[in-house]
Design an enzyme around this catalytic site. Sequence first.
Site, PDB file in Angstrom:
ATOM      1  N   LYS A 220      60.864  33.681  46.995  1.00  0.00           N
ATOM      2  CA  LYS A 220      60.273  34.427  48.110  1.00  0.00           C
ATOM      3  C   LYS A 220      58.750  34.317  48.132  1.00  0.00           C
ATOM      4  O   LYS A 220      58.132  33.914  47.151  1.00  0.00           O
ATOM      5  CB  LYS A 220      60.751  35.882  48.072  1.00  0.00           C
ATOM      6  CG  LYS A 220      62.219  35.996  48.531  1.00  0.00           C
ATOM      7  CD  LYS A 220      62.711  37.414  48.607  1.00  0.00           C
ATOM      8  CE  LYS A 220      64.178  37.434  49.077  1.00  0.00           C
ATOM      9  NZ  LYS A 220      64.772  38.763  48.965  1.00  0.00           N
ATOM     10  N   ARG A 254      70.136  38.072  42.678  1.00  0.00           N
ATOM     11  CA  ARG A 254      70.486  37.126  43.750  1.00  0.00           C
ATOM     12  C   ARG A 254      69.527  35.943  43.658  1.00  0.00           C
ATOM     13  O   ARG A 254      68.311  36.126  43.820  1.00  0.00           O
ATOM     14  CB  ARG A 254      70.375  37.830  45.112  1.00  0.00           C
ATOM     15  CG  ARG A 254      70.781  36.964  46.304  1.00  0.00           C
ATOM     16  CD  ARG A 254      70.648  37.758  47.604  1.00  0.00           C
ATOM     17  NE  ARG A 254      71.025  36.972  48.774  1.00  0.00           N
ATOM     18  CZ  ARG A 254      70.217  36.143  49.407  1.00  0.00           C
ATOM     19  NH1 ARG A 254      68.977  35.982  48.998  1.00  0.00           N
ATOM     20  NH2 ARG A 254      70.640  35.460  50.455  1.00  0.00           N
TER      21      ARG A 254
HETATM   22  C1  8Y4 Z   1      62.948  30.951  50.564  1.00  0.00           C
HETATM   23  C2  8Y4 Z   1      64.260  31.180  50.348  1.00  0.00           C
HETATM   24  C3  8Y4 Z   1      62.180  31.942  51.102  1.00  0.00           C
HETATM   25  C4  8Y4 Z   1      64.836  32.392  50.691  1.00  0.00           C
HETATM   26  C5  8Y4 Z   1      62.733  33.146  51.446  1.00  0.00           C
HETATM   27  C6  8Y4 Z   1      64.068  33.373  51.236  1.00  0.00           C
HETATM   28  C7  8Y4 Z   1      68.147  39.385  50.086  1.00  0.00           C
HETATM   29  C8  8Y4 Z   1      69.401  39.398  50.698  1.00  0.00           C
HETATM   30  C9  8Y4 Z   1      68.172  37.845  51.576  1.00  0.00           C
HETATM   31  C10 8Y4 Z   1      67.873  40.334  49.066  1.00  0.00           C
HETATM   32  C11 8Y4 Z   1      70.113  41.141  49.405  1.00  0.00           C
HETATM   33  C12 8Y4 Z   1      65.750  35.136  51.351  1.00  0.00           C
HETATM   34  C13 8Y4 Z   1      70.503  38.103  52.525  1.00  0.00           C
HETATM   35  C14 8Y4 Z   1      65.997  36.299  52.202  1.00  0.00           C
HETATM   36  N1  8Y4 Z   1      67.395  38.388  50.642  1.00  0.00           N
HETATM   37  N2  8Y4 Z   1      70.379  40.264  50.369  1.00  0.00           N
HETATM   38  N3  8Y4 Z   1      69.400  38.422  51.638  1.00  0.00           N
HETATM   39  N4  8Y4 Z   1      68.892  41.200  48.767  1.00  0.00           N
HETATM   40  N5  8Y4 Z   1      71.045  42.036  49.037  1.00  0.00           N
HETATM   41  N6  8Y4 Z   1      64.559  34.572  51.652  1.00  0.00           N
HETATM   42  O1  8Y4 Z   1      66.784  40.412  48.487  1.00  0.00           O
HETATM   43  O2  8Y4 Z   1      66.516  34.743  50.519  1.00  0.00           O
HETATM   44  S1  8Y4 Z   1      67.705  36.544  52.652  1.00  0.00           S
END
Ligand code: 8Y4
Length: 277
Positions: A220, A254
């Site tokens: 992130k 996660r």
């Molecule tokens: C690169 C890759 C940059 C991924 C940003 C991201 C969470 C979640 C997401 C979390 C739970 C993400 C669906 C965001 N984040 N579910 N989901 N907790 N429970 N961003 O932190 O991965 S999506």
Amino acid sequence: MMSKLEALLAERRPLVMGVVNVTPDSFSDGGRYLKVDAAVKRALSMVEEKVDIVDVGGESTRPGAEPVSEETELKRVVPVIQKIREESEVCISVDTSTPEVMRQAALVGCDVINDVRSLTREGALGAAAESGLAVCLMHMKGEPSHMQNNPTYENLIDEIRDFFRERISACDHAGIKRKQLLIDPGFGFGKTALHNLELVNRLRHFKSFGLPILIGVSRKSTIKKILGGNNDNLKIASVAAALIASLNGADVLRVHDVTETVAALRVAQSIVEESIF
Ligand code: 8Y4
């Protein structure tokens, strides 16, 4: 009856949830099978890497992502869950806020609803209760489209704790058993980088609910920011952050990088337990 998630949590070790994104088709017609097949393949490779839960999402809940129609979400996510279940008994979560996706995911063998909107959409509490699935309640301030423009808190931890109290109560009234809940402070969802650091540093403040804590820090923007915008070491940095979250009380991490996170968590657990398992 103990759910698959309850049984995993009873093992008293940190669990790894692997991110499986079903990416959009390039064209409205062709190519969907290829995307579904790629997502199933990645999920099954994560199983070989000893993932505990695979989180299947249709890229509708990522910050800045364009909203996806219910039909699109169903076509992306349901066949992936169905095919993973045909091939494996792994615990499957569905990353969705949409009641019909929750219902159809449950019908094809899903185990957990991972809703970044904590069942606030019309009909979501009822659909989740009816499904009997476990639910992850995540804190988010605002909606994905605008949540990152200058989020402020009088007291970050108190506000998130108040939010959990309200959503746990809503689940109780809908008939969702407490044993089926997880909580997630929502790293990156309506928070500045400093808010996100505070969350991980003070993660133990959320232990008072007596519910398992899930957190997702992997790759992130806060991690990128700490690295000064050079993303060469984003994987190892994400593993380090997940490890600290685990030491601070996270029960489920996660992540994108399953092999590396599993290895790091094993070393930490060996040290804490002074045993090689
Ligand atoms: C690169 C890759 C940059 C991924 C940003 C991201 C969470 C979640 C997401 C979390 C739970 C993400 C669906 C965001 N984040 N579910 N989901 N907790 N429970 N961003 O932190 O991965 S999506």
